[in-house]
Design an enzyme around this catalytic site. Structure first.
Site, short mmCIF file in Angstrom:
data_model
loop_
_atom_site.label_atom_id
_atom_site.label_comp_id
_atom_site.label_asym_id
_atom_site.label_seq_id
_atom_site.Cartn_x
_atom_site.Cartn_y
_atom_site.Cartn_z
N LYS A 40 0.84 -1.20 0.00
CA LYS A 40 0.00 0.00 0.00
C LYS A 40 0.87 1.25 0.00
O LYS A 40 2.08 1.18 0.29
CB LYS A 40 -0.92 -0.02 1.23
CG LYS A 40 -0.20 -0.07 2.58
CD LYS A 40 -1.16 -0.38 3.72
CE LYS A 40 -0.43 -0.43 5.05
NZ LYS A 40 -1.30 -0.92 6.14
N ARG A 138 -11.01 0.26 14.49
CA ARG A 138 -10.81 0.93 13.21
C ARG A 138 -11.89 0.47 12.23
O ARG A 138 -12.80 1.23 11.93
CB ARG A 138 -9.40 0.65 12.69
CG ARG A 138 -8.99 1.51 11.53
CD ARG A 138 -7.50 1.48 11.24
NE ARG A 138 -7.02 0.20 10.76
CZ ARG A 138 -5.75 -0.03 10.37
NH1 ARG A 138 -4.86 0.96 10.44
NH2 ARG A 138 -5.36 -1.21 9.94
N HIS A 169 -6.64 -7.21 13.02
CA HIS A 169 -5.40 -6.43 13.03
C HIS A 169 -5.12 -6.02 14.48
O HIS A 169 -6.03 -5.58 15.18
CB HIS A 169 -5.59 -5.20 12.15
CG HIS A 169 -4.32 -4.45 11.86
ND1 HIS A 169 -3.23 -5.04 11.27
CD2 HIS A 169 -3.97 -3.16 12.07
CE1 HIS A 169 -2.26 -4.13 11.12
NE2 HIS A 169 -2.69 -2.99 11.61
N ARG A 222 0.40 -10.91 6.56
CA ARG A 222 0.37 -9.67 5.78
C ARG A 222 1.64 -8.92 6.13
O ARG A 222 1.70 -8.17 7.10
CB ARG A 222 -0.88 -8.85 6.15
CG ARG A 222 -2.19 -9.65 6.07
CD ARG A 222 -3.40 -8.77 6.37
NE ARG A 222 -3.37 -8.13 7.67
CZ ARG A 222 -3.92 -8.63 8.78
NH1 ARG A 222 -4.55 -9.79 8.77
NH2 ARG A 222 -3.84 -7.97 9.93
N TYR A 271 14.61 31.19 5.79
CA TYR A 271 13.45 31.96 6.26
C TYR A 271 13.50 32.16 7.78
O TYR A 271 13.74 31.23 8.53
CB TYR A 271 12.15 31.23 5.91
CG TYR A 271 11.91 31.13 4.42
CD1 TYR A 271 11.74 32.28 3.65
CD2 TYR A 271 11.83 29.89 3.80
CE1 TYR A 271 11.50 32.18 2.28
CE2 TYR A 271 11.60 29.79 2.43
CZ TYR A 271 11.43 30.94 1.68
OH TYR A 271 11.21 30.84 0.33
N CYS A 317 13.41 24.67 3.29
CA CYS A 317 12.50 25.34 2.35
C CYS A 317 11.73 24.28 1.54
O CYS A 317 11.94 23.08 1.72
CB CYS A 317 13.28 26.24 1.39
SG CYS A 317 14.43 27.38 2.19
N MET A 318 10.90 24.74 0.63
CA MET A 318 10.11 23.81 -0.17
C MET A 318 11.00 22.90 -1.03
O MET A 318 10.72 21.72 -1.18
CB MET A 318 9.13 24.58 -1.07
CG MET A 318 8.15 23.68 -1.79
SD MET A 318 7.08 24.59 -2.91
CE MET A 318 5.99 25.44 -1.78
N ASP A 319 12.08 23.47 -1.55
CA ASP A 319 12.88 22.74 -2.53
C ASP A 319 14.36 22.66 -2.20
O ASP A 319 15.13 22.06 -2.97
CB ASP A 319 12.75 23.42 -3.90
CG ASP A 319 11.33 23.87 -4.15
OD1 ASP A 319 10.47 22.99 -4.31
OD2 ASP A 319 11.07 25.10 -4.13
C1 LIG Z 1 -0.68 -1.86 6.87
C2 LIG Z 1 -1.29 -3.12 7.35
C3 LIG Z 1 -0.51 -4.28 7.46
C4 LIG Z 1 0.99 -4.26 7.30
O1 LIG Z 1 1.56 -3.76 8.47
P1 LIG Z 1 3.15 -3.77 8.72
O2 LIG Z 1 3.30 -3.28 10.10
O3 LIG Z 1 3.71 -2.83 7.72
O4 LIG Z 1 3.60 -5.15 8.49
C5 LIG Z 1 -1.16 -5.46 7.78
N1 LIG Z 1 -2.48 -5.50 8.00
C6 LIG Z 1 -3.26 -4.40 7.93
C7 LIG Z 1 -4.72 -4.51 8.19
C8 LIG Z 1 -2.68 -3.17 7.61
O5 LIG Z 1 -3.45 -2.08 7.56
#
Ligand SMILES: *Cc1c(COP(=O)(O)O)cnc(C)c1O
Length: 375
Positions: A40, A138, A169, A222, A271, A317-319
């Site tokens: 992601k 969540r 999770h 995951r 700045y 700064c920005m850049d």
């Molecule tokens: C982002 C996420 C993960 C991965 O988490 P890590 O800490 O990067 O391994 C796994 N499960 C869910 C639901 C997540 O949102």
């Protein structure tokens, strides 16, 4: 934002490190446990497609993303492995997901009801994973009654939905304090005992859970931050848990001095003149700024100019930003903003510590203006 290819500043991504991290993790998983690579947020800033391809070549059997568009990006790149969207997708996009063979997370009965009509108009089932809120608060099912009703609904709507998974999770898999973790395991197991469908994958493990709670591997892990070689147990000020194998960071950020000059006592830098020279000083300018994701709060952080660590002086700064040099150095001197060496003073974790956040955030805030170079 355009990629700045005519500027000497690059995010360098070591695909060898990513391959090694994936292989090490896959090889320690019990037989039958698969690894889904979490890519992601553009692969935590590293680039979703190259990371996904490397992960797949080294044993990952599927992918997780946060939003449907990220799944479609992988499909467009030709990746045909299973993909799970971890966040909530709008019911109106259920058909788009099923057309692309993308699995969605579902955490309520109403979501199933709202997407049913559209799914009835096509022949493909939508693959879903039942998200369980075991204590993260969540997304996901919390109450027994709604969960059981959703199970019954799914049994009555097998033409529309295939229950591919059930997952939760954890909020605190990354610390040695396990009370809340164990509470969540209990909640998840309770809801699992109420299942009236048979998901193919039961899964609970992110990187921290997989590395530090071996009993929780289940059907798939995951694996996110570990792919990129970053220890999930590294909140600022916390005592880190040590992963069971050496994980190797993949990302470094390099550039070069674009300008060098001597300033004199009383001259301010950047700045607001938050830094004022106390005498004759050599100041180098670095052509990276907060528009690249190099956050203003990194003022004071030390980056490596040639072989010497030099502090960032004045506001970023920005850049561009300025560093205080020990002496005159030529324009073009290499500057390493982030080192891939986890023990370096300018590691990603050190940068995160400096600004009171986690390396996940520093990595995924690098913007598309920085070219990603893969090696
Ligand atoms: C982002 C996420 C993960 C991965 O988490 P890590 O800490 O990067 O391994 C796994 N499960 C869910 C639901 C997540 O949102």
């Amino acid at each position: 934002m355009v990629v700045a290819s005519h500027r000497n500043a690059q995010l360098k991504i070591n695909l060898g490190a990513i391959a090694q991290n994936v292989k090490n993790e896959v090889s320690r998983l019990p037989g039958g446990t698969q690894m889904f690579a979490v890519v992601k947020a553009n692969g935590y800033g590293h680039g979703a497609v190259p990371v996904a391809k490397t992960a797949a070549e080294n044993g990952a059997t599927g992918f997780c993303v946060a939003v449907l568009d990220e799944a479609l990006e992988l499909r467009q790149a030709g990746l045909d492995q299973p993909i799970l969207v971890l966040g909530i997708t709008e019911p109106k996009d259920a058909v788009l997901a099923s057309e692309n063979n993308v699995s969605l997370s579902v955490g309520s009965l109403s979501w199933l009801q709202e997407s049913t009509n559209d799914l009835q108009e096509q022949t493909k089932q939508l693959k879903i994973h039942l998200a369980i809120d075991s204590g993260m608060s969540r997304i996901g099912f919390i109450e027994d009654e709604e969960f059981v009703a959703a199970n019954d609904y799914l049994n009555d709507h097998q033409a529309e939905f295939e229950v591919e998974g059930m997952f939760t999770h954890f909020a605190s898999a990354d610390t040695a304090q396990t009370d809340y973790f164990n509470y969540q395991v209990g909640r998840f197991n309770h809801l699992k005992s109420l299942l009236r469908v048979e998901p193919k994958y039961i899964h609970v493990a992110n990187t921290a859970t997989s590395l530090f709670h071996e009993a929780c591997h289940s059907d798939l892990v995951r694996f996110g931050i570990g792919i990129y070689g970053l220890n999930p147990s590294s909140a600022p000020g916390a005592t880190d848990l040590v992963p069971p194998f050496e994980i190797k960071p993949a990302l470094s950020l390099t550039t070069a001095l674009s300008f060098v000059k001597q300033i004199h006592k009383g001259s301010g830098v950047s700045y607001g003149s938050t830094y004022v020279a106390e005498g004759d000083e050599w100041i180098g300018t670095v052509p990276v700024g907060y528009a690249d994701g190099w956050q203003r709060s990194l003022q004071g952080f030390e980056v490596k100019v040639g072989d010497i660590y030099c502090p960032i002086v004045g506001r970023i700064c920005m850049d561009q930003f300025m560093v205080k040099l020990p002496n005159e150095l030529p324009v073009g001197t290499p500057v390493e903003l982030i080192s891939a060496n986890p023990t370096a003073k300018n590691s990603l974790k050190a940068a995160a510590d400096k600004i009171g956040t986690i390396h996940y955030e520093v990595a995924c805030l690098f913007t598309s203006r920085l070219p990603r170079i893969y090696y």
